[in-house]
Design a protein around this motif. Structure first.
Motif, PDB file in Angstrom:
ATOM      1  N   PRO A  39      40.819  42.573  40.288  1.00  0.00           N
ATOM      2  CA  PRO A  39      41.177  41.522  39.322  1.00  0.00           C
ATOM      3  C   PRO A  39      42.112  41.987  38.209  1.00  0.00           C
ATOM      4  O   PRO A  39      43.044  41.265  37.837  1.00  0.00           O
ATOM      5  N   LEU A  40      41.883  43.188  37.679  1.00  0.00           N
ATOM      6  CA  LEU A  40      42.712  43.678  36.572  1.00  0.00           C
ATOM      7  C   LEU A  40      44.181  43.740  36.979  1.00  0.00           C
ATOM      8  O   LEU A  40      45.061  43.239  36.267  1.00  0.00           O
ATOM      9  N   TYR A  41      44.462  44.340  38.136  1.00  0.00           N
ATOM     10  CA  TYR A  41      45.850  44.474  38.581  1.00  0.00           C
ATOM     11  C   TYR A  41      46.408  43.131  39.054  1.00  0.00           C
ATOM     12  O   TYR A  41      47.599  42.851  38.863  1.00  0.00           O
ATOM     13  N   ARG A  42      45.568  42.326  39.671  1.00  0.00           N
ATOM     14  CA  ARG A  42      46.029  41.015  40.141  1.00  0.00           C
ATOM     15  C   ARG A  42      46.595  40.201  38.974  1.00  0.00           C
ATOM     16  O   ARG A  42      47.695  39.643  39.061  1.00  0.00           O
ATOM     17  N   ASP A  43      45.843  40.164  37.871  1.00  0.00           N
ATOM     18  CA  ASP A  43      46.300  39.408  36.704  1.00  0.00           C
ATOM     19  C   ASP A  43      47.480  40.088  36.013  1.00  0.00           C
ATOM     20  O   ASP A  43      48.424  39.421  35.565  1.00  0.00           O
ATOM     21  N   LEU A  44      47.422  41.426  35.935  1.00  0.00           N
ATOM     22  CA  LEU A  44      48.471  42.166  35.253  1.00  0.00           C
ATOM     23  C   LEU A  44      49.817  41.973  35.950  1.00  0.00           C
ATOM     24  O   LEU A  44      50.847  41.711  35.304  1.00  0.00           O
ATOM     25  N   TYR A  45      49.835  42.070  37.277  1.00  0.00           N
ATOM     26  CA  TYR A  45      51.089  41.945  38.024  1.00  0.00           C
ATOM     27  C   TYR A  45      51.574  40.502  38.051  1.00  0.00           C
ATOM     28  O   TYR A  45      52.784  40.241  38.000  1.00  0.00           O
ATOM     29  N   ARG A  46      50.640  39.550  38.111  1.00  0.00           N
ATOM     30  CA  ARG A  46      51.040  38.132  38.069  1.00  0.00           C
ATOM     31  C   ARG A  46      51.709  37.810  36.742  1.00  0.00           C
ATOM     32  O   ARG A  46      52.768  37.167  36.707  1.00  0.00           O
ATOM     33  N   ASP A  47      51.105  38.274  35.643  1.00  0.00           N
ATOM     34  CA  ASP A  47      51.674  37.978  34.323  1.00  0.00           C
ATOM     35  C   ASP A  47      53.023  38.657  34.120  1.00  0.00           C
ATOM     36  O   ASP A  47      53.882  38.146  33.385  1.00  0.00           O
ATOM     37  N   ASP A  99      37.259  44.071  44.847  1.00  0.00           N
ATOM     38  CA  ASP A  99      36.347  42.948  45.029  1.00  0.00           C
ATOM     39  C   ASP A  99      35.122  43.304  45.864  1.00  0.00           C
ATOM     40  O   ASP A  99      34.026  42.813  45.609  1.00  0.00           O
ATOM     41  N   ARG A 159      36.234  43.917  36.382  1.00  0.00           N
ATOM     42  CA  ARG A 159      37.666  43.752  36.563  1.00  0.00           C
ATOM     43  C   ARG A 159      38.365  44.987  37.099  1.00  0.00           C
ATOM     44  O   ARG A 159      39.458  44.881  37.659  1.00  0.00           O
ATOM     45  N   ALA A 200      46.836  44.919  43.773  1.00  0.00           N
ATOM     46  CA  ALA A 200      47.247  43.553  43.430  1.00  0.00           C
ATOM     47  C   ALA A 200      46.429  42.519  44.189  1.00  0.00           C
ATOM     48  O   ALA A 200      46.147  41.430  43.671  1.00  0.00           O
TER      49      ALA A 200
END
Length: 439
Positions: A56-64, A100, A96, A52
């Motif tokens: 990036p993929l998980y960061r956006d997925l968990y935020r959404d 990072d 993604r 998270a």
């Protein structure tokens, strides 16, 4: 498989990691189910929190989805994390799907088998490879009945060589490529005289087909097969021929070592490597047969958290006579898209189809067929492709067809036995034993 060898520094770091953690992994094998569960929950929270923050993929997925992995306190909390599809990770590579600070120059690069028609690139930090080495040593030890001394020689017949440096006298290895003929592979095994053999089931079928007597004369102490489907009935047959244990292991490039058979032939989940869930058609955890979803604990270059693997299985909480307490994987049926789909919409699981094939082959005799593949050409037509052995004759082909038709009666399939010169392998070197051409 990895495409390069370890550097001297990477090898040293992994060697130290392996030696330091060996006793820890050995003890963990015997932990109570409660302690294994607590360990797995802690590691799941850790890798999900890392993903998270850094991917990036998980960061956006968990935020959404409105979830925060740092708040995980139970498996019910884990179940709120979105399930990640193969296409999402594959298509997000590299921007993604990677952490990072990922540095691919420090990684070993592997690829998934491409069973969906497209390969997935998977990097692993080369100096963080020791958990995979320890889990490999574990399933090889189980395949040999529980013992794997460091002086024993291992032959592995696969598509590419392990990236390991050699330490004289310490787990000697011999790589034999699957591109070699069965006769050439057997000759090399006779020259090397291994105690442990690791290979694909289809390669072992070929080797036993060349000469069961010569294979038995090798005096193997254990055989590990994996990456392709085989049945317990078939492995028991090989065990009787070889005079040594033959055990299956279930692993993937994405999730690593998921489960392997202990000396009692039960599939134990490697709870300290991967947390495995089974989900139903509604995407929720189920106690029945469903799809394998896994969270791998060690790859922080390209994490896989609640990753939908696409295989079918069930988890059992039964105890095992071997004394290990981890959960058991049962009814492992292979890829969801590897079965036959009938004209009326029913699906025949690949595990069932393998049993049907094996009984047809056993009925014909062990020198009649040297290789085979069962292919569904249309909703109503299936072809049993065979490479004839020295005892083959057309009447035996008719007998195999009759056996298949008898076992598949009521399925609406016309069965054809087709004699071919060879069974082609996939680009990765594996052979699809049960294959469906229809959409």
């Amino acid at each position: 498989m990895p495409l390069r060898r370890f550097s001297a520094r990477e090898y040293l770091v992994d060697f130290i990691g392996t030696m330091a953690n060996w006793p820890i992994y050995a003890r963990r094998e015997w932990l109570s189910r409660e302690r294994l569960d607590a360990f797995a929950l802690d590691r799941t929270r850790s890798i999900a929190t890392f993903a998270a923050a850094r991917v990036p993929l998980y960061r956006d997925l968990y935020r959404d989805a409105g979830v925060d992995p740092r708040e995980i306190r139970s498996w019910a909390d884990v179940a709120r994390l979105p399930i990640v599809e193969k296409t999402l990770i594959r298509d997000g590579y590299p921007d993604r799907s990677l952490a990072d600070d990922a540095n691919l120059d420090r990684c070993l690069i592997s690829t998934s088998s491409g069973s969906t028609g497209r390969m997935m690139v998977i990097p692993h930090r080369a100096d963080r490879f020791w958990p995979y080495l320890l889990s490999s040593q574990r399933f090889l030890r189980w395949a040999a009945g529980g013992s794997y001394p460091p002086t024993w020689r291992q032959a592995y017949v696969y598509t590419s060589e392990y990236p390991l440096l050699r330490v004289p006298g310490f787990y000697p290895l011999r790589f034999i490529p699957t591109t070699s003929s069965p006769d050439a592979i057997l000759a090399e095994l006779e020259a090397f005289k291994p105690q442990i053999l690791s290979t694909y089931p289809s390669v072992l079928r070929d080797l036993v087909g060349v000469s069961a007597d010569r294979m038995r004369a090798l005096g193997l102490r254990g055989v590990s097969v994996g990456s392709e489907l085989s049945t317990q009935e078939e492995r028991d047959g090989w065990e009787a021929v070889l005079g040594s244990p033959v055990r299956d292991e279930y692993s993937t490039e994405e999730l690593g070592r998921i489960a392997s058979q202990c000396p009692e032939k039960r599939y134990h989940l490697h709870e300290d490597i991967v947390h495995t869930e089974i989900i139903g058609a509604d995407g929720q955890p189920t106690d029945g047969i469903g799809e394998v979803v896994g969270t791998e604990f060690h790859n922080r270059t390209m994490p896989f958290v609640r990753y939908r693997q696409g295989d079918l299985a069930r988890i059992s909480l039964d105890s095992c006579p071997c004394g290990r307490h981890g959960r058991l994987l049962v009814d492992l049926a292979g890829r969801a898209n590897d079965g036959f789909i009938l004209a009326d919409g029913r699906t025949l699981a690949p595990g069932f189809l393998l049993d049907v094939c094996y009984r047809a082959l056993i009925g014909a005799g062990d020198t009649v067929v040297s290789a085979y593949r069962f292919v569904q050409r249309s909703p109503t037509v299936a072809e049993f492709e065979i490479v004839p052995g020295r005892a083959y004759e057309p009447s035996l082909g008719d007998a195999m067809r009759a056996s298949l038709e008898r076992e598949l009666a009521g399925c609406g399939l016309t069965i054809r036995v087709v004699v071919v010169d060879e069974i082609e392998r996939k680009p990765g070197g594996k052979r699809a034993t049960v294959f469906r051409e229809t959409a």
